[in-house]
Design a protein around this motif. Structure first.
Motif, mmCIF file in Angstrom:
data_model
loop_
_atom_site.group_PDB
_atom_site.id
_atom_site.type_symbol
_atom_site.label_atom_id
_atom_site.label_comp_id
_atom_site.label_asym_id
_atom_site.label_seq_id
_atom_site.Cartn_x
_atom_site.Cartn_y
_atom_site.Cartn_z
ATOM 1 N N ARG A 96 -21.054 -40.241 41.879
ATOM 2 C CA ARG A 96 -20.608 -40.391 40.486
ATOM 3 C C ARG A 96 -19.330 -39.597 40.253
ATOM 4 N N VAL A 97 -19.287 -38.359 40.760
ATOM 5 C CA VAL A 97 -18.103 -37.511 40.585
ATOM 6 C C VAL A 97 -16.905 -38.123 41.298
ATOM 7 N N ARG A 98 -17.111 -38.632 42.511
ATOM 8 C CA ARG A 98 -16.008 -39.237 43.257
ATOM 9 C C ARG A 98 -15.434 -40.441 42.519
ATOM 10 N N LYS A 99 -16.312 -41.257 41.956
ATOM 11 C CA LYS A 99 -15.856 -42.447 41.242
ATOM 12 C C LYS A 99 -15.074 -42.090 39.977
ATOM 13 N N SER A 100 -15.281 -40.876 39.468
ATOM 14 C CA SER A 100 -14.537 -40.441 38.283
ATOM 15 C C SER A 100 -13.106 -40.051 38.631
ATOM 16 N N GLY A 101 -12.799 -39.986 39.929
ATOM 17 C CA GLY A 101 -11.450 -39.648 40.354
ATOM 18 C C GLY A 101 -11.289 -38.228 40.830
ATOM 19 N N GLU A 102 -12.355 -37.434 40.761
ATOM 20 C CA GLU A 102 -12.278 -36.043 41.201
ATOM 21 C C GLU A 102 -12.401 -35.958 42.714
ATOM 22 N N ARG A 103 -11.533 -35.166 43.325
ATOM 23 C CA ARG A 103 -11.618 -34.955 44.776
ATOM 24 C C ARG A 103 -12.650 -33.871 45.063
ATOM 25 N N LEU A 104 -13.554 -34.175 45.968
ATOM 26 C CA LEU A 104 -14.645 -33.253 46.284
ATOM 27 C C LEU A 104 -14.280 -32.364 47.463
ATOM 28 N N GLY A 105 -14.654 -31.087 47.354
ATOM 29 C CA GLY A 105 -14.393 -30.138 48.425
ATOM 30 C C GLY A 105 -15.494 -30.131 49.465
ATOM 31 N N GLU A 106 -15.206 -29.541 50.608
ATOM 32 C CA GLU A 106 -16.203 -29.448 51.665
ATOM 33 C C GLU A 106 -17.426 -28.656 51.214
ATOM 34 N N ASP A 107 -17.207 -27.674 50.327
ATOM 35 C CA ASP A 107 -18.332 -26.882 49.852
ATOM 36 C C ASP A 107 -19.300 -27.725 49.033
ATOM 37 N N GLN A 108 -18.780 -28.698 48.292
ATOM 38 C CA GLN A 108 -19.649 -29.585 47.512
ATOM 39 C C GLN A 108 -20.442 -30.523 48.416
ATOM 40 N N ILE A 109 -19.791 -31.017 49.466
ATOM 41 C CA ILE A 109 -20.493 -31.848 50.441
ATOM 42 C C ILE A 109 -21.576 -31.029 51.131
ATOM 43 N N ALA A 110 -21.229 -29.808 51.507
ATOM 44 C CA ALA A 110 -22.184 -28.946 52.204
ATOM 45 C C ALA A 110 -23.395 -28.644 51.327
ATOM 46 N N ALA A 111 -23.169 -28.416 50.037
ATOM 47 C CA ALA A 111 -24.285 -28.128 49.132
ATOM 48 C C ALA A 111 -25.247 -29.298 49.064
ATOM 49 N N ALA A 112 -24.719 -30.518 49.077
ATOM 50 C CA ALA A 112 -25.582 -31.698 49.043
ATOM 51 C C ALA A 112 -26.344 -31.864 50.353
ATOM 52 N N VAL A 113 -25.684 -31.594 51.469
ATOM 53 C CA VAL A 113 -26.356 -31.655 52.778
ATOM 54 C C VAL A 113 -27.536 -30.700 52.808
ATOM 55 N N GLY A 114 -27.363 -29.526 52.204
ATOM 56 C CA GLY A 114 -28.476 -28.610 52.040
ATOM 57 C C GLY A 114 -28.613 -27.574 53.135
ATOM 58 N N GLY A 115 -29.515 -26.636 52.897
ATOM 59 C CA GLY A 115 -29.654 -25.456 53.740
ATOM 60 C C GLY A 115 -30.145 -25.701 55.146
ATOM 61 N N LEU A 116 -30.667 -26.892 55.450
ATOM 62 C CA LEU A 116 -31.114 -27.146 56.817
ATOM 63 C C LEU A 116 -29.952 -27.117 57.801
ATOM 64 N N TRP A 117 -28.739 -27.485 57.334
ATOM 65 C CA TRP A 117 -27.582 -27.561 58.234
ATOM 66 C C TRP A 117 -26.316 -26.924 57.668
ATOM 67 N N ARG A 118 -26.184 -26.804 56.376
ATOM 68 C CA ARG A 118 -24.887 -26.446 55.797
ATOM 69 C C ARG A 118 -24.373 -25.091 56.255
ATOM 70 N N PHE A 119 -25.265 -24.168 56.641
ATOM 71 C CA PHE A 119 -24.837 -22.840 57.053
ATOM 72 C C PHE A 119 -24.711 -22.701 58.568
ATOM 73 N N ASP A 120 -24.960 -23.757 59.312
ATOM 74 C CA ASP A 120 -24.919 -23.672 60.774
ATOM 75 C C ASP A 120 -23.488 -23.801 61.285
ATOM 76 N N VAL A 121 -23.135 -22.931 62.217
ATOM 77 C CA VAL A 121 -21.809 -22.981 62.833
ATOM 78 C C VAL A 121 -21.565 -24.349 63.459
ATOM 79 N N GLU A 122 -22.596 -24.909 64.078
ATOM 80 C CA GLU A 122 -22.458 -26.179 64.784
ATOM 81 C C GLU A 122 -22.169 -27.348 63.847
ATOM 82 N N PHE A 123 -22.546 -27.210 62.589
ATOM 83 C CA PHE A 123 -22.347 -28.303 61.628
ATOM 84 C C PHE A 123 -20.964 -28.263 60.987
ATOM 85 N N GLN A 124 -20.308 -27.107 61.006
ATOM 86 C CA GLN A 124 -19.057 -26.947 60.268
ATOM 87 C C GLN A 124 -17.963 -27.933 60.662
ATOM 88 N N PRO A 125 -17.775 -28.249 61.949
ATOM 89 C CA PRO A 125 -16.695 -29.207 62.287
ATOM 90 C C PRO A 125 -16.898 -30.593 61.699
#
Length: 393
Positions: A96-125
């Motif tokens: 919904r936010v993307r369709k409004s024209g707002e550019r999303l940051g990596e931190d917002q994507i990471a928050a949606a992915v959630g704690g299972l992976w967002r804090f892992d070094v291996e997931f960052q790339p």
């Protein structure tokens, strides 16, 4: 793999430290390149690629391999969709936010992915790949999980209940928002814990909220929330089966809104994504997400699992657990024994996997089981040695 119990774990809702700067592109180790190329070859022509992992989501080499695999499936094979075993609501809000024209940051994507992976070094790339594709409109992202309570997921935990109850009468709206808040935060007095009456009250709130909106997305979120609440107080086995049924319902709703040509990656635990999980105690009659996806897509779906001859994996934020010793005749022992010394990973495709027949392997829960693994998975990547995923927290 998240459960009702692990939902409680996520209720430490204070925001964690921000993610470290991501690497420019996901890469697997040079010693895993042959295995990666083999997996890409077999997955490239599929419609749905289901990429599993261990149930604790703490296998470092697996996660690094998957990140590189996803990048190649996007760049080389035309995959344009990734669904995570993650918050259905957070990803719908991102869209919904993307369709409004707002550019999303990596931190917002990471928050949606959630704690299972967002804090892992291996997931960052993988994060810049997701963010760039999503912002450009070339990559669709979605979550399949119906649970609330993820760390740092402010929309799902705070805004969602307000949005869904906005059309209710003021007194009723206030009562339902309070009930939803209590359930998310498990905020119940010790002397009066969560009960069947609380569950019934929440389900009534969601049903009444559904009568106040015609918006298809809001109705979908209410259906998803109702399935989450509906599992409360069930036994573990039934709860697991119903959670996978709900994830499939969310998968079906999301995929129905995609172009017919879309090719989908699903990222989650092997137990959920296997084409047959009946060898586990959680899905004795199968009925997991992967079996439902395979029933729809047939040979156009491909379930990839992972295992290792030795090593360790992470449990929770910092604890580590050693892998069990591989039996002499196990799939892992035979595959690694036949591999070149400079190969850290071996990809076992469908034809070779079928030739093993019934054999002991540990591709579900790091526990060895003797079954015909070709009925469970389409392929398996076997690492010489697994290592715990590295947390940045």
């Amino acid at each position: 793999m998240k459960t009702l119990v692990t939902t409680c774990l996520t209720l430490a809702l204070a925001l964690a430290s921000p993610c470290a700067k991501a690497q420019p592109s996901p890469v697997a180790s040079a010693a895993s390149e042959k295995a990666l190329a083999g997996a890409v070859r077999d997955l490239c022509g599929k419609k749905v690629a289901l990429l599993g992992e261990g149930p604790t989501h703490g296998d470092g080499n697996t996660e690094q391999f998957k990140a590189a695999l996803v990048d190649r499936l996007i760049r080389q094979c035309g995959f344009t969709v990734i669904f995570f075993e993650a918050s259905h609501y957070e990803f719908l809000n991102l869209e919904r936010v993307r369709k409004s024209g707002e550019r999303l940051g990596e931190d917002q994507i990471a928050a949606a992915v959630g704690g299972l992976w967002r804090f892992d070094v291996e997931f960052q790339p993988l994060l810049p790949v997701l963010a760039d594709g999503f912002n450009a409109g070339t990559l669709h992202l979605g979550g399949l999980d119906d649970q609330l309570g993820g760390v740092g997921q402010d929309f799902a935990n705070r805004q969602l209940g307000e949005n869904l109850t906005a059309g209710m009468a003021p007194d009723r709206r206030s009562a339902c928002r309070e009930a939803i808040h209590h359930r998310i935060y498990q905020d119940y007095p010790r002397e009066t814990p969560y009960s069947a009456n609380d569950k019934a009250a929440l389900l009534l709130c969601l049903a009444q909220a559904g009568q106040t909106t015609r918006d298809p997305e809001q109705k979908q979120m209410l259906h998803s929330l109702s399935r989450w609440i509906g599992r409360d107080l069930l036994g573990d086995a039934e709860m697991y089966r119903e959670r996978d049924r709900s994830m499939f319902e969310n998968f079906r709703w999301l995929s129905a809104r995609l172009p017919r040509s879309a090719k989908i990656i699903v990222w989650g635990a092997t137990m959920h994504l296997a084409k047959d999980a009946s060898a586990t105690s959680y899905f004795p009659a199968s009925g997991n997400l992967g079996s439902r996806v395979h029933a729809v897509y047939g040979k156009a779906a491909y379930a990839l699992g992972f295992s290792a001859l030795e090593g360790a994996y992470r449990v929770g934020r910092r604890n580590q657990q050693q892998l069990p010793a591989a039996p002499a005749g196990s799939l892992e022992a035979q595959v690694i024994a036949g591999a070149d010394a400079d190969h850290d990973a071996v990809y076992v495709g469908p034809t070779r996997l079928a030739k093993f027949g019934r054999i002991s392997a540990a591709a579900f829960r790091h526990e060895y089981q003797e079954i015909d693994w070709s009925r469970v998975l389409d392929g398996i990547v076997v690492f010489r040695r697994e290592r715990p995923a590295q947390s940045m927290r």
